[in-house]
Design an enzyme around this catalytic site. Structure first.
Site, PDB file in Angstrom:
ATOM      1  N   ASN A 134     -13.191  11.266  13.050  1.00 11.44           N
ATOM      2  CA  ASN A 134     -13.480  10.760  11.712  1.00 11.44           C
ATOM      3  C   ASN A 134     -14.947  10.400  11.514  1.00 11.44           C
ATOM      4  OD1 ASN A 134     -10.997  11.031  10.552  1.00 11.44           O
ATOM      5  ND2 ASN A 134     -10.298   8.970  11.041  1.00 11.44           N
ATOM      6  N   ALA A 158      -1.468  13.580   4.232  1.00  5.82           N
ATOM      7  CA  ALA A 158      -0.732  13.479   2.965  1.00  5.82           C
ATOM      8  C   ALA A 158      -1.697  13.129   1.852  1.00  5.82           C
ATOM      9  CB  ALA A 158       0.330  12.386   3.080  1.00  5.82           C
ATOM     10  N   LYS A 213      -9.376   9.405  17.593  1.00  8.13           N
ATOM     11  CA  LYS A 213      -9.272   9.667  16.151  1.00  8.13           C
ATOM     12  C   LYS A 213     -10.568   9.261  15.447  1.00  8.13           C
ATOM     13  CE  LYS A 213      -7.149  10.600  12.251  1.00  8.13           C
ATOM     14  NZ  LYS A 213      -6.422   9.749  11.338  1.00  8.13           N
ATOM     15  N   GLU A 221     -14.021   5.135   2.443  1.00 13.53           N
ATOM     16  CA  GLU A 221     -13.667   4.285   3.588  1.00 13.53           C
ATOM     17  C   GLU A 221     -14.675   4.471   4.742  1.00 13.53           C
ATOM     18  OE1 GLU A 221      -9.867   5.188   5.358  1.00 13.53           O
ATOM     19  OE2 GLU A 221      -9.187   3.140   5.061  1.00 13.53           O
ATOM     20  N   GLY A 228       0.806   4.248  -1.076  1.00  9.68           N
ATOM     21  CA  GLY A 228       0.086   5.454  -1.479  1.00  9.68           C
ATOM     22  C   GLY A 228       0.587   6.617  -0.648  1.00  9.68           C
ATOM     23  N   ASN A 255      -7.188   3.771   9.144  1.00  4.57           N
ATOM     24  CA  ASN A 255      -8.115   4.425  10.066  1.00  4.57           C
ATOM     25  C   ASN A 255      -9.012   3.410  10.760  1.00  4.57           C
ATOM     26  OD1 ASN A 255      -7.702   7.197  10.281  1.00  4.57           O
ATOM     27  ND2 ASN A 255      -8.515   7.544   8.223  1.00  4.57           N
ATOM     28  N   GLY A 293       0.858  -1.191   0.000  1.00  3.58           N
ATOM     29  CA  GLY A 293       0.000   0.000   0.000  1.00  3.58           C
ATOM     30  C   GLY A 293       0.887   1.231   0.000  1.00  3.58           C
ATOM     31  N   SER A 315     -10.485  12.931   3.119  1.00  3.56           N
ATOM     32  CA  SER A 315     -10.170  11.948   2.077  1.00  3.56           C
ATOM     33  C   SER A 315     -11.455  11.357   1.510  1.00  3.56           C
ATOM     34  CB  SER A 315      -9.253  10.856   2.615  1.00  3.56           C
ATOM     35  OG  SER A 315      -9.884  10.173   3.677  1.00  3.56           O
TER      36      SER A 315
HETATM   37  N1  LIG Z   1      -3.778  10.215   3.528  1.00  4.45           N
HETATM   38  C1  LIG Z   1      -3.981  10.700   4.738  1.00  4.45           C
HETATM   39  O1  LIG Z   1      -3.771  11.904   4.980  1.00  4.45           O
HETATM   40  C2  LIG Z   1      -4.416   9.807   5.869  1.00  4.45           C
HETATM   41  C3  LIG Z   1      -4.469  10.341   7.159  1.00  4.45           C
HETATM   42  C4  LIG Z   1      -4.828   9.512   8.224  1.00  4.45           C
HETATM   43  C5  LIG Z   1      -5.148   8.190   7.979  1.00  4.45           C
HETATM   44  N2  LIG Z   1      -5.107   7.700   6.708  1.00  4.45           N
HETATM   45  C6  LIG Z   1      -5.448   6.288   6.529  1.00  4.45           C
HETATM   46  O2  LIG Z   1      -4.320   5.586   6.038  1.00  4.45           O
HETATM   47  C7  LIG Z   1      -4.745   4.495   5.200  1.00  4.45           C
HETATM   48  C8  LIG Z   1      -4.063   4.636   3.831  1.00  4.45           C
HETATM   49  O3  LIG Z   1      -4.569   5.838   3.239  1.00  4.45           O
HETATM   50  P1  LIG Z   1      -3.856   6.576   2.022  1.00  4.45           P
HETATM   51  O4  LIG Z   1      -4.385   7.954   2.003  1.00  4.45           O
HETATM   52  O5  LIG Z   1      -2.397   6.369   2.052  1.00  4.45           O
HETATM   53  O6  LIG Z   1      -4.470   5.749   0.786  1.00  4.45           O
HETATM   54  P2  LIG Z   1      -3.983   5.739  -0.728  1.00  4.45           P
HETATM   55  O7  LIG Z   1      -3.174   6.966  -1.038  1.00  4.45           O
HETATM   56  O8  LIG Z   1      -5.185   5.432  -1.541  1.00  4.45           O
HETATM   57  O9  LIG Z   1      -2.974   4.518  -0.771  1.00  4.45           O
HETATM   58  C9  LIG Z   1      -3.403   3.189  -0.770  1.00  4.45           C
HETATM   59  C10 LIG Z   1      -2.401   2.421  -1.587  1.00  4.45           C
HETATM   60  O10 LIG Z   1      -2.693   1.038  -1.467  1.00  4.45           O
HETATM   61  C11 LIG Z   1      -2.384   0.447  -2.712  1.00  4.45           C
HETATM   62  N3  LIG Z   1      -3.057  -0.841  -2.813  1.00  4.45           N
HETATM   63  C12 LIG Z   1      -4.382  -1.101  -2.759  1.00  4.45           C
HETATM   64  N4  LIG Z   1      -4.625  -2.405  -2.890  1.00  4.45           N
HETATM   65  C13 LIG Z   1      -3.401  -2.997  -3.039  1.00  4.45           C
HETATM   66  C14 LIG Z   1      -2.966  -4.335  -3.225  1.00  4.45           C
HETATM   67  N5  LIG Z   1      -3.843  -5.349  -3.319  1.00  4.45           N
HETATM   68  N6  LIG Z   1      -1.644  -4.581  -3.351  1.00  4.45           N
HETATM   69  C15 LIG Z   1      -0.738  -3.570  -3.292  1.00  4.45           C
HETATM   70  N7  LIG Z   1      -1.086  -2.278  -3.107  1.00  4.45           N
HETATM   71  C16 LIG Z   1      -2.401  -1.998  -2.988  1.00  4.45           C
HETATM   72  C17 LIG Z   1      -2.866   1.452  -3.731  1.00  4.45           C
HETATM   73  O11 LIG Z   1      -2.199   1.197  -4.929  1.00  4.45           O
HETATM   74  P3  LIG Z   1      -2.672   1.664  -6.388  1.00  4.45           P
HETATM   75  O12 LIG Z   1      -1.815   2.854  -6.675  1.00  4.45           O
HETATM   76  O13 LIG Z   1      -2.366   0.496  -7.258  1.00  4.45           O
HETATM   77  O14 LIG Z   1      -4.149   1.973  -6.293  1.00  4.45           O
HETATM   78  C18 LIG Z   1      -2.429   2.756  -3.074  1.00  4.45           C
HETATM   79  O15 LIG Z   1      -1.112   3.100  -3.479  1.00  4.45           O
HETATM   80  C19 LIG Z   1      -6.274   4.603   5.146  1.00  4.45           C
HETATM   81  O16 LIG Z   1      -6.861   3.771   6.108  1.00  4.45           O
HETATM   82  C20 LIG Z   1      -6.538   6.065   5.499  1.00  4.45           C
HETATM   83  O17 LIG Z   1      -7.791   6.289   6.055  1.00  4.45           O
HETATM   84  C21 LIG Z   1      -4.748   8.468   5.646  1.00  4.45           C
END
Ligand SMILES: NC(=O)c1ccc[n+]([C@@H]2O[C@H](COP(=O)([O-])OP(=O)(O)OC[C@H]3O[C@@H](n4cnc5c(N)ncnc54)[C@H](OP(=O)(O)O)[C@@H]3O)[C@@H](O)[C@H]2O)c1
Length: 297
Positions: free
Chosen positions: A180, A125, A176, A258, A10, A99, A8, A246
């Protein structure tokens, strides 16, 4: 060198992968569905961190590691299980950067003998283009204060990510989730940014969502202040007008949201603990309906 696989890569997983690589003590592998061609993290001060991390696209090509960082969206967890089954052995720790409060329930059944380390993620991010991440503020994680938590704190030392452990992880995770429960659902359903909470009736709805989550949290053993709902809504109202969530960005982009790990988790815990959650049930049903195929905005 300690071996870490990030599943993951991302917004959140990319920050962890680049941060761990920068310590010079960690061998990082990015487990990706298709090649990223490197990572570029833009920090709040405008400086950029470029990281070239070995990428693997086929789970058959990886083997057991000491640490896995799982940072897919919560609803993508099951689809990541081919990675987890190849990467996890008896001593593997899987840090779940997602989350919600159901890290163990969601991930442990996929791990065999490996152990889950749940984390509260305070990393703001976004990744609008794969491999390109914009970081807002100082990234922080909170993990339980136990042996695995202490080892993860040590692993992340020097990574630029503040990792702390707490003896009251239940309270940290629910605090948190209470935030959320309101921000994502309300902004995604109204398709408006944070200033939507200046509308008194919307603020009232937000307070009701948070208060319900707080009551469930209290029944689950968390220690949260009685006026948490007022505090949360005041905080959301004070955010810059361009702020969203998000879930709002996901809805506007037609992506899956989510909501189940947020409002759905409040409903499930409420049912288990005998705390009614009608507001969270209602927004879960609405978000499920707008997410149904063919109903995207
Ligand atoms: N972003 C924030 O600011 C933030 C803040 C607090 C909490 N969170 C939490 O952190 C978690 C991650 O969020 P995020 O924002 O980082 O999400 P994101 O940017 O959508 O990243 C998720 C990543 O997972 C990859 N992925 C999905 N299925 C996969 C698989 N089967 N094998 C390999 N990779 C896979 C996706 O790849 P692809 O590129 O191929 O789609 C993507 O790169 C979530 O629970 C979110 O609620 C995020």
């Amino acid at each position: 060198m300690t071996r870490v696989a990030v599943v993951g890569v991302g917004a959140v997983g990319g920050v962890l992968a680049a941060g761990l690589l920068s310590t010079g003590r960690v061998e990082v592998t990015a487990c990706v569905r298709s090649p990223l061609g490197g990572l570029r993290i833009t920090r709040p001060d405008g400086s950029a961190l470029e990281a070239s991390i070995p990428e693997v696209v086929d789970p058959a090509e990886v083997s057991t590691v000491e640490w896995v960082v799982l940072a897919t969206k919560a609803y993508q967890t099951a689809a990541a299980s081919p990675w987890l089954s190849r990467l996890c052995g008896e001593g593997t720790r899987v840090v779940v950067l997602q989350n919600g409060v159901e890290h163990r329930e969601r991930v442990a059944p996929l791990l065999g003998a490996a152990r889950v380390v749940p984390a509260v993620v305070e990393i703001s991010a976004e990744s609008r283009r794969r491999g390109h991440i914009r970081l807002f503020g100082r990234p922080r994680l909170t993990v339980p204060e136990d042996d695995d938590g202490a080892d993860f704190v040590a692993l992340c030392r020097g990574s630029g990510i503040d990792v702390t452990s707490t003896s009251d992880f239940v309270t940290a995770a629910w605090a948190k989730l209470c935030l959320n429960a309101a921000n994502g659902a309300v902004t995604a359903l109204t398709m408006q940014r944070m200033p939507v909470f200046t509308n008194p009736r919307i603020a009232q709805l937000g307070r009701a969502l948070v208060e319900e989550a707080r009551q469930v949290a209290t029944a689950a053993g968390a220690h949260l202040p009685d006026d948490l709902a007022d505090q949360v809504i005041a905080r959301l109202r004070a955010m810059p007008p361009e702020s969203g969530s998000s879930m709002l960005w996901d809805r506007l982009a037609g992506r899956e949201m989510e909501y189940d790990a947020r409002n759905g988790a409040v409903v499930r815990a409420g049912a288990r603990l005998g705390v009614p959650t009608p507001y969270n049930e209602t927004v879960t049903a609405l978000l499920e309906a707008v997410s149904a195929p063919g109903n995207a905005s």
